[in-house]
Design a protein around this motif. Structure first.
Motif: not given
Ligand SMILES: [Zn+2]
Ligand SMILES: [Zn+2]
Length: 147
Positions: A35-56
């Protein structure tokens, strides 16, 4: 299927603090290899919500630096991440749809690490990408520009 505990142990083994973000990033990458960083960012956000793109992005880069993840950088495409590390496998990438699959090293153990002339470098990785069209795109009728 790796459990939460395995991933936490993996972080600890690499001397990293265990955080919800890092666990979520590891899980997202192992669920969706390449996956691209973008895809992972979306997946992580869907899972734990409160996370910034920068943190991912920060998690991805530290996990890559520490060798838990591998980053592949195909020409003219965003970097992709996977958790299959350390075996010097290669990739097949479809030029049409970007689908990426693993392919084992050509023959034997790691012949591509034995360069014809290493110029004195100590080589530890050979990044080989085979470009082409995936089976689905081969079957898809050509899109003709003329109508
Ligand atoms: Zn394709
Ligand atoms: Zn791979």
């Amino acid at each position: 299927m790796e459990t939460f505990v395995d991933k936490a142990a993996l972080l600890r083994r690499h001397g990293l603090h265990i955080t919800a973000q890092r666990l979520a990033v590891l899980r997202a990458v192992s669920d969706r290899p390449h996956s691209t960083a973008d895809d992972i960012d979306k997946a992580v956000r869907a899972e734990i919500g409160a996370i910034s793109r920068q943190a991912v992005y920060d998690s991805l880069s530290i996990l890559t630096d520490k060798g838990l993840l591998r980053r592949i950088q195909p020409a003219s495409s965003p970097a992709r991440y996977e958790d299959r590390v350390g075996d010097n496998h290669h990739h097949l990438i479809c030029r049409m749809c970007g689908r990426t699959v693993d392919v084992d090293c050509a023959i034997g153990d790691t012949p591509c690490l034995t360069a014809a002339d290493d110029s004195g470098y100590e080589i530890d990785e050979a990044e080989v990408i085979y470009w082409g069209r995936c089976p689905e795109c081969v079957l898809r009728p050509e899109v003709s520009s003329g109508g």
